[in-house]
Design a protein around this motif. Structure first.
Motif, PDB file in Angstrom:
ATOM      1  N   THR A 113     -16.386  18.932   0.541  1.00 51.86           N
ATOM      2  CA  THR A 113     -16.824  18.641   1.914  1.00 51.86           C
ATOM      3  C   THR A 113     -16.967  17.146   2.164  1.00 51.86           C
ATOM      4  O   THR A 113     -16.605  16.640   3.236  1.00 51.86           O
ATOM      5  CB  THR A 113     -18.160  19.345   2.185  1.00 51.86           C
ATOM      6  N   GLU A 114     -17.484  16.387   1.192  1.00 57.56           N
ATOM      7  CA  GLU A 114     -17.602  14.938   1.331  1.00 57.56           C
ATOM      8  C   GLU A 114     -16.224  14.279   1.428  1.00 57.56           C
ATOM      9  O   GLU A 114     -16.020  13.363   2.227  1.00 57.56           O
ATOM     10  CB  GLU A 114     -18.370  14.370   0.126  1.00 57.56           C
ATOM     11  N   GLN A 115     -15.281  14.756   0.645  1.00 56.31           N
ATOM     12  CA  GLN A 115     -13.932  14.204   0.679  1.00 56.31           C
ATOM     13  C   GLN A 115     -13.261  14.461   2.033  1.00 56.31           C
ATOM     14  O   GLN A 115     -12.574  13.592   2.580  1.00 56.31           O
ATOM     15  CB  GLN A 115     -13.098  14.819  -0.456  1.00 56.31           C
ATOM     16  N   GLN A 116     -13.443  15.663   2.593  1.00 52.26           N
ATOM     17  CA  GLN A 116     -12.888  15.964   3.908  1.00 52.26           C
ATOM     18  C   GLN A 116     -13.502  15.096   5.002  1.00 52.26           C
ATOM     19  O   GLN A 116     -12.807  14.653   5.924  1.00 52.26           O
ATOM     20  CB  GLN A 116     -13.114  17.450   4.218  1.00 52.26           C
ATOM     21  N   ALA A 117     -14.811  14.835   4.918  1.00 52.71           N
ATOM     22  CA  ALA A 117     -15.472  13.986   5.911  1.00 52.71           C
ATOM     23  C   ALA A 117     -14.944  12.551   5.851  1.00 52.71           C
ATOM     24  O   ALA A 117     -14.699  11.917   6.890  1.00 52.71           O
ATOM     25  CB  ALA A 117     -16.980  14.012   5.683  1.00 52.71           C
ATOM     26  N   LEU A 118     -14.735  12.012   4.631  1.00 51.17           N
ATOM     27  CA  LEU A 118     -14.191  10.659   4.491  1.00 51.17           C
ATOM     28  C   LEU A 118     -12.762  10.565   5.013  1.00 51.17           C
ATOM     29  O   LEU A 118     -12.388   9.580   5.680  1.00 51.17           O
ATOM     30  CB  LEU A 118     -14.236  10.248   3.011  1.00 51.17           C
ATOM     31  N   LEU A 119     -11.956  11.586   4.748  1.00 50.60           N
ATOM     32  CA  LEU A 119     -10.587  11.585   5.274  1.00 50.60           C
ATOM     33  C   LEU A 119     -10.565  11.638   6.798  1.00 50.60           C
ATOM     34  O   LEU A 119      -9.732  10.980   7.459  1.00 50.60           O
ATOM     35  CB  LEU A 119      -9.828  12.787   4.700  1.00 50.60           C
ATOM     36  N   LEU A 120     -11.463  12.405   7.394  1.00 51.14           N
ATOM     37  CA  LEU A 120     -11.533  12.491   8.848  1.00 51.14           C
ATOM     38  C   LEU A 120     -11.913  11.149   9.466  1.00 51.14           C
ATOM     39  O   LEU A 120     -11.360  10.735  10.505  1.00 51.14           O
ATOM     40  CB  LEU A 120     -12.539  13.574   9.246  1.00 51.14           C
ATOM     41  N   LYS A 121     -12.847  10.419   8.832  1.00 50.43           N
ATOM     42  CA  LYS A 121     -13.246   9.107   9.342  1.00 50.43           C
ATOM     43  C   LYS A 121     -12.103   8.101   9.251  1.00 50.43           C
ATOM     44  O   LYS A 121     -11.865   7.311  10.179  1.00 50.43           O
ATOM     45  CB  LYS A 121     -14.457   8.596   8.548  1.00 50.43           C
ATOM     46  N   GLU A 122     -11.395   8.118   8.132  1.00 48.37           N
ATOM     47  CA  GLU A 122     -10.252   7.214   7.991  1.00 48.37           C
ATOM     48  C   GLU A 122      -9.166   7.512   9.028  1.00 48.37           C
ATOM     49  O   GLU A 122      -8.541   6.596   9.575  1.00 48.37           O
ATOM     50  CB  GLU A 122      -9.678   7.341   6.577  1.00 48.37           C
ATOM     51  N   TRP A 123      -8.936   8.795   9.301  1.00 46.96           N
ATOM     52  CA  TRP A 123      -7.921   9.177  10.289  1.00 46.96           C
ATOM     53  C   TRP A 123      -8.303   8.718  11.699  1.00 46.96           C
ATOM     54  O   TRP A 123      -7.467   8.205  12.444  1.00 46.96           O
ATOM     55  CB  TRP A 123      -7.731  10.681  10.252  1.00 46.96           C
ATOM     56  N   THR A 124      -9.558   8.848  12.063  1.00 47.69           N
ATOM     57  CA  THR A 124     -10.014   8.389  13.382  1.00 47.69           C
ATOM     58  C   THR A 124      -9.893   6.878  13.514  1.00 47.69           C
ATOM     59  O   THR A 124      -9.527   6.359  14.578  1.00 47.69           O
ATOM     60  CB  THR A 124     -11.462   8.826  13.620  1.00 47.69           C
ATOM     61  N   ARG A 125     -10.196   6.131  12.444  1.00 50.36           N
ATOM     62  CA  ARG A 125     -10.037   4.674  12.492  1.00 50.36           C
ATOM     63  C   ARG A 125      -8.579   4.269  12.673  1.00 50.36           C
ATOM     64  O   ARG A 125      -8.263   3.361  13.457  1.00 50.36           O
ATOM     65  CB  ARG A 125     -10.583   4.056  11.198  1.00 50.36           C
ATOM     66  N   TYR A 126      -7.680   4.966  11.966  1.00 49.45           N
ATOM     67  CA  TYR A 126      -6.253   4.655  12.077  1.00 49.45           C
ATOM     68  C   TYR A 126      -5.738   4.918  13.494  1.00 49.45           C
ATOM     69  O   TYR A 126      -5.006   4.097  14.069  1.00 49.45           O
ATOM     70  CB  TYR A 126      -5.478   5.477  11.053  1.00 49.45           C
ATOM     71  N   LYS A 127      -6.110   6.054  14.089  1.00 50.55           N
ATOM     72  CA  LYS A 127      -5.641   6.391  15.440  1.00 50.55           C
ATOM     73  C   LYS A 127      -6.230   5.435  16.478  1.00 50.55           C
ATOM     74  O   LYS A 127      -5.574   5.067  17.462  1.00 50.55           O
ATOM     75  CB  LYS A 127      -6.027   7.839  15.779  1.00 50.55           C
ATOM     76  N   GLN A 128      -7.481   4.980  16.260  1.00 51.77           N
ATOM     77  CA  GLN A 128      -8.103   4.033  17.189  1.00 51.77           C
ATOM     78  C   GLN A 128      -7.385   2.688  17.159  1.00 51.77           C
ATOM     79  O   GLN A 128      -7.116   2.083  18.203  1.00 51.77           O
ATOM     80  CB  GLN A 128      -9.575   3.859  16.828  1.00 51.77           C
ATOM     81  N   LYS A 129      -7.051   2.239  15.969  1.00 55.85           N
ATOM     82  CA  LYS A 129      -6.318   0.981  15.839  1.00 55.85           C
ATOM     83  C   LYS A 129      -4.927   1.086  16.467  1.00 55.85           C
ATOM     84  O   LYS A 129      -4.440   0.155  17.139  1.00 55.85           O
ATOM     85  CB  LYS A 129      -6.204   0.616  14.357  1.00 55.85           C
ATOM     86  N   GLN A 130      -4.252   2.224  16.250  1.00 55.97           N
ATOM     87  CA  GLN A 130      -2.922   2.426  16.833  1.00 55.97           C
ATOM     88  C   GLN A 130      -2.985   2.411  18.363  1.00 55.97           C
ATOM     89  O   GLN A 130      -2.125   1.803  19.028  1.00 55.97           O
ATOM     90  CB  GLN A 130      -2.346   3.768  16.339  1.00 55.97           C
ATOM     91  N   TYR A 131      -3.974   3.018  18.949  1.00 53.54           N
ATOM     92  CA  TYR A 131      -4.126   3.039  20.403  1.00 53.54           C
ATOM     93  C   TYR A 131      -4.382   1.626  20.953  1.00 53.54           C
ATOM     94  O   TYR A 131      -3.801   1.234  21.966  1.00 53.54           O
ATOM     95  CB  TYR A 131      -5.275   3.972  20.773  1.00 53.54           C
ATOM     96  N   ARG A 132      -5.215   0.863  20.263  1.00 60.67           N
ATOM     97  CA  ARG A 132      -5.513  -0.499  20.726  1.00 60.67           C
ATOM     98  C   ARG A 132      -4.289  -1.398  20.630  1.00 60.67           C
ATOM     99  O   ARG A 132      -4.036  -2.225  21.525  1.00 60.67           O
ATOM    100  CB  ARG A 132      -6.662  -1.081  19.894  1.00 60.67           C
ATOM    101  N   ASP A 133      -3.511  -1.272  19.575  1.00 58.97           N
ATOM    102  CA  ASP A 133      -2.284  -2.079  19.435  1.00 58.97           C
ATOM    103  C   ASP A 133      -1.288  -1.758  20.544  1.00 58.97           C
ATOM    104  O   ASP A 133      -0.664  -2.660  21.133  1.00 58.97           O
ATOM    105  CB  ASP A 133      -1.659  -1.826  18.061  1.00 58.97           C
ATOM    106  N   GLU A 134      -1.110  -0.490  20.842  1.00 53.05           N
ATOM    107  CA  GLU A 134      -0.193  -0.096  21.922  1.00 53.05           C
ATOM    108  C   GLU A 134      -0.678  -0.610  23.272  1.00 53.05           C
ATOM    109  O   GLU A 134       0.120  -1.063  24.112  1.00 53.05           O
ATOM    110  CB  GLU A 134      -0.047   1.432  21.949  1.00 53.05           C
ATOM    111  N   GLU A 135      -1.961  -0.540  23.498  1.00 46.75           N
ATOM    112  CA  GLU A 135      -2.517  -1.025  24.754  1.00 46.75           C
ATOM    113  C   GLU A 135      -2.308  -2.531  24.898  1.00 46.75           C
ATOM    114  O   GLU A 135      -1.969  -3.037  25.986  1.00 46.75           O
ATOM    115  CB  GLU A 135      -4.012  -0.696  24.797  1.00 46.75           C
ATOM    116  N   GLN A 136      -2.474  -3.266  23.810  1.00 47.54           N
ATOM    117  CA  GLN A 136      -2.295  -4.710  23.836  1.00 47.54           C
ATOM    118  C   GLN A 136      -0.835  -5.086  24.122  1.00 47.54           C
ATOM    119  O   GLN A 136      -0.557  -6.020  24.874  1.00 47.54           O
ATOM    120  CB  GLN A 136      -2.738  -5.316  22.495  1.00 47.54           C
ATOM    121  N   VAL A 137       0.090  -4.360  23.513  1.00 48.43           N
ATOM    122  CA  VAL A 137       1.518  -4.622  23.752  1.00 48.43           C
ATOM    123  C   VAL A 137       1.865  -4.385  25.220  1.00 48.43           C
ATOM    124  O   VAL A 137       2.619  -5.158  25.845  1.00 48.43           O
ATOM    125  CB  VAL A 137       2.369  -3.734  22.820  1.00 48.43           C
TER     126      VAL A 137
END
Length: 205
Positions: A113-137
Protein backbone atom coordinates in the motif's frame (compact mmCIF):
# COMPACT_ATOMS: atom_id res chain seq x y z
CA UNK A 1 -50.85 -79.97 -45.82
CA UNK A 2 -48.12 -82.54 -46.72
CA UNK A 3 -50.05 -85.39 -45.04
CA UNK A 4 -53.16 -84.64 -47.09
CA UNK A 5 -51.21 -84.63 -50.37
CA UNK A 6 -49.57 -87.92 -49.50
CA UNK A 7 -52.98 -89.54 -48.90
CA UNK A 8 -54.31 -88.32 -52.25
CA UNK A 9 -51.28 -89.69 -54.11
CA UNK A 10 -51.60 -92.99 -52.26
CA UNK A 11 -55.22 -93.36 -53.41
CA UNK A 12 -54.28 -92.64 -57.03
CA UNK A 13 -51.51 -95.19 -56.93
CA UNK A 14 -53.74 -97.83 -55.34
CA UNK A 15 -56.35 -97.47 -58.09
CA UNK A 16 -53.82 -97.70 -60.94
CA UNK A 17 -52.14 -100.94 -59.83
CA UNK A 18 -49.71 -102.72 -62.12
CA UNK A 19 -50.45 -106.45 -62.86
CA UNK A 20 -48.11 -109.12 -61.51
CA UNK A 21 -47.17 -110.26 -65.00
CA UNK A 22 -45.55 -106.94 -65.65
CA UNK A 23 -43.61 -107.15 -62.39
CA UNK A 24 -42.38 -110.72 -63.18
CA UNK A 25 -40.89 -109.61 -66.46
CA UNK A 26 -43.22 -111.43 -68.90
CA UNK A 27 -43.91 -108.26 -70.86
CA UNK A 28 -40.84 -106.20 -71.47
CA UNK A 29 -42.60 -103.34 -73.21
CA UNK A 30 -44.99 -101.66 -70.87
CA UNK A 31 -47.19 -98.80 -72.02
CA UNK A 32 -47.82 -96.43 -69.15
CA UNK A 33 -51.05 -94.54 -68.95
CA UNK A 34 -50.85 -90.73 -69.04
CA UNK A 35 -52.29 -90.52 -65.48
CA UNK A 36 -49.68 -92.87 -64.03
CA UNK A 37 -46.68 -91.38 -62.23
CA UNK A 38 -44.00 -93.36 -60.41
CA UNK A 39 -43.84 -92.91 -56.66
CA UNK A 40 -40.09 -92.10 -56.69
CA UNK A 41 -40.68 -88.94 -58.71
CA UNK A 42 -43.12 -87.49 -56.20
CA UNK A 43 -41.67 -84.86 -53.86
CA UNK A 44 -43.29 -82.87 -51.09
CA UNK A 45 -42.31 -79.35 -50.05
CA UNK A 46 -42.56 -77.58 -46.70
CA UNK A 47 -45.86 -75.82 -46.02
CA UNK A 48 -45.82 -72.18 -47.02
CA UNK A 49 -47.37 -69.91 -44.37
CA UNK A 50 -46.91 -66.52 -46.13
CA UNK A 51 -49.99 -64.35 -46.30
CA UNK A 52 -51.05 -62.56 -49.43
CA UNK A 53 -50.54 -58.81 -49.12
CA UNK A 54 -53.73 -56.89 -49.43
CA UNK A 55 -53.67 -53.80 -51.57
CA UNK A 56 -54.63 -50.66 -49.76
CA UNK A 57 -57.58 -48.87 -51.14
CA UNK A 58 -56.81 -45.28 -52.10
CA UNK A 59 -59.40 -42.95 -50.71
CA UNK A 60 -59.39 -39.98 -53.07
CA UNK A 61 -61.88 -37.96 -51.01
CA UNK A 62 -59.71 -38.22 -47.92
CA UNK A 63 -56.61 -37.08 -49.82
CA UNK A 64 -58.48 -34.08 -51.23
CA UNK A 65 -59.64 -33.11 -47.73
CA UNK A 66 -56.08 -33.39 -46.37
CA UNK A 67 -54.73 -31.15 -49.15
CA UNK A 68 -57.42 -28.56 -48.52
CA UNK A 69 -56.57 -28.50 -44.81
CA UNK A 70 -52.87 -28.04 -45.57
CA UNK A 71 -53.65 -25.16 -47.94
CA UNK A 72 -55.76 -23.45 -45.27
CA UNK A 73 -52.95 -23.84 -42.72
CA UNK A 74 -50.42 -22.38 -45.15
CA UNK A 75 -52.66 -19.37 -45.79
CA UNK A 76 -53.01 -18.77 -42.03
CA UNK A 77 -49.23 -18.95 -41.58
CA UNK A 78 -48.68 -16.44 -44.39
CA UNK A 79 -51.00 -13.92 -42.68
CA UNK A 80 -48.99 -14.02 -39.42
CA UNK A 81 -46.36 -11.20 -39.39
CA UNK A 82 -42.68 -12.06 -39.02
CA UNK A 83 -41.41 -12.03 -35.45
CA UNK A 84 -38.22 -10.15 -34.69
CA UNK A 85 -35.39 -12.24 -33.33
CA UNK A 86 -34.11 -10.84 -30.00
CA UNK A 87 -30.47 -9.78 -30.00
CA UNK A 88 -28.73 -11.33 -27.03
CA UNK A 89 -25.92 -8.75 -27.03
CA UNK A 90 -28.27 -5.97 -25.88
CA UNK A 91 -29.77 -7.90 -22.96
CA UNK A 92 -27.67 -8.55 -19.88
CA UNK A 93 -27.97 -12.07 -18.43
CA UNK A 94 -29.70 -12.50 -15.09
CA UNK A 95 -26.56 -14.01 -13.54
CA UNK A 96 -24.71 -10.71 -13.90
CA UNK A 97 -27.52 -8.80 -12.14
CA UNK A 98 -27.37 -10.83 -8.94
CA UNK A 99 -26.27 -8.84 -5.89
CA UNK A 100 -24.59 -11.84 -4.29
CA UNK A 101 -22.18 -12.09 -7.22
CA UNK A 102 -19.30 -10.01 -5.88
CA UNK A 103 -15.62 -10.37 -6.45
CA UNK A 104 -13.51 -10.60 -3.32
CA UNK A 105 -10.86 -7.87 -3.12
CA UNK A 106 -7.39 -9.22 -2.32
CA UNK A 107 -5.85 -7.85 0.85
CA UNK A 108 -2.53 -6.04 0.40
CA UNK A 109 0.26 -5.78 2.91
CA UNK A 110 1.43 -2.48 4.45
CA UNK A 111 4.52 -2.28 2.23
CA UNK A 112 2.47 -2.74 -0.96
CA UNK A 113 0.00 0.00 0.00
CA UNK A 114 2.86 2.43 0.76
CA UNK A 115 4.49 1.65 -2.58
CA UNK A 116 1.23 2.29 -4.46
CA UNK A 117 0.76 5.64 -2.67
CA UNK A 118 4.31 6.76 -3.61
CA UNK A 119 3.78 5.77 -7.24
CA UNK A 120 0.51 7.72 -7.36
CA UNK A 121 2.23 10.85 -6.01
CA UNK A 122 5.04 10.60 -8.54
CA UNK A 123 2.50 10.17 -11.37
CA UNK A 124 0.54 13.28 -10.32
CA UNK A 125 3.76 15.34 -10.18
CA UNK A 126 4.75 14.18 -13.67
CA UNK A 127 1.33 15.03 -15.18
CA UNK A 128 1.33 18.44 -13.45
CA UNK A 129 4.73 19.30 -14.88
CA UNK A 130 3.65 18.13 -18.35
CA UNK A 131 0.54 20.34 -18.23
CA UNK A 132 2.55 23.40 -17.15
CA UNK A 133 5.13 22.91 -19.92
CA UNK A 134 2.41 22.65 -22.57
CA UNK A 135 0.69 25.73 -21.22
CA UNK A 136 3.95 27.69 -21.32
CA UNK A 137 4.64 26.68 -24.93
CA UNK A 138 1.15 27.83 -25.99
CA UNK A 139 1.55 31.19 -24.21
CA UNK A 140 4.93 31.83 -25.88
CA UNK A 141 3.45 30.98 -29.31
CA UNK A 142 0.52 33.36 -28.80
CA UNK A 143 2.83 36.19 -27.66
CA UNK A 144 5.08 35.70 -30.71
CA UNK A 145 2.03 35.72 -32.99
CA UNK A 146 0.72 38.99 -31.53
CA UNK A 147 4.12 40.71 -31.88
CA UNK A 148 4.41 39.56 -35.53
CA UNK A 149 0.93 40.90 -36.32
CA UNK A 150 1.73 44.28 -34.74
CA UNK A 151 4.92 44.65 -36.78
CA UNK A 152 3.10 43.56 -39.95
CA UNK A 153 0.36 46.16 -39.36
CA UNK A 154 2.87 48.99 -38.77
CA UNK A 155 5.28 48.21 -41.64
CA UNK A 156 3.14 46.79 -44.48
CA UNK A 157 -0.36 47.42 -45.85
CA UNK A 158 -3.73 46.53 -44.39
CA UNK A 159 -4.34 43.77 -46.98
CA UNK A 160 -1.44 41.63 -45.76
CA UNK A 161 -2.55 42.11 -42.18
CA UNK A 162 -6.10 40.92 -42.98
CA UNK A 163 -4.73 37.97 -44.96
CA UNK A 164 -2.58 36.96 -41.95
CA UNK A 165 -5.65 36.96 -39.71
CA UNK A 166 -7.46 34.40 -41.89
CA UNK A 167 -7.21 30.72 -40.77
CA UNK A 168 -4.99 28.43 -42.84
CA UNK A 169 -7.02 25.38 -44.06
CA UNK A 170 -3.86 23.48 -45.00
CA UNK A 171 -2.38 23.76 -41.52
CA UNK A 172 -4.56 20.96 -40.18
CA UNK A 173 -5.84 18.88 -43.16
CA UNK A 174 -9.15 17.61 -41.80
CA UNK A 175 -12.43 17.06 -43.62
CA UNK A 176 -15.69 15.73 -42.22
CA UNK A 177 -19.17 15.14 -43.63
CA UNK A 178 -22.09 15.55 -41.27
CA UNK A 179 -25.40 13.66 -41.26
CA UNK A 180 -27.65 14.19 -44.26
CA UNK A 181 -31.25 15.41 -44.05
CA UNK A 182 -32.66 12.99 -46.61
CA UNK A 183 -35.67 10.91 -45.50
CA UNK A 184 -35.25 7.16 -44.87
CA UNK A 185 -35.92 4.61 -47.60
CA UNK A 186 -39.51 3.38 -47.50
CA UNK A 187 -38.77 -0.02 -49.10
CA UNK A 188 -35.75 -0.81 -46.93
CA UNK A 189 -36.20 -3.72 -44.51
CA UNK A 190 -33.81 -3.77 -41.61
CA UNK A 191 -32.15 -7.15 -41.03
CA UNK A 192 -33.40 -9.16 -38.06
CA UNK A 193 -30.00 -10.68 -37.37
CA UNK A 194 -28.32 -13.95 -38.20
CA UNK A 195 -30.53 -17.02 -37.84
CA UNK A 196 -30.87 -20.54 -39.18
CA UNK A 197 -34.32 -21.02 -40.72
CA UNK A 198 -35.49 -24.53 -39.80
CA UNK A 199 -39.18 -24.10 -40.71
CA UNK A 200 -40.67 -26.86 -42.86
CA UNK A 201 -42.06 -25.81 -46.23
CA UNK A 202 -45.20 -27.57 -47.44
CA UNK A 203 -46.11 -27.35 -51.10
CA UNK A 204 -49.40 -28.37 -52.68
CA UNK A 205 -49.21 -30.13 -56.03
Amino acid sequence: MSVGLWRCFHRVLSRQTVPSSFLLGEHHHVVQSPGFTPAMTLKTSAPLRAEVKKKKKVNTKREVLMRDRMKKRLKKLEKIPAELIPIEDFSTPSKCLEETRERSVPRLSFEETEQQALLLKEWTRYKQKQYRDEEQVIELALEAQEEALKELKLESSEELYQAALKPDPLLFPFSQEGPTYTPPKSKYHAPDGKCNDVTKVYTSD
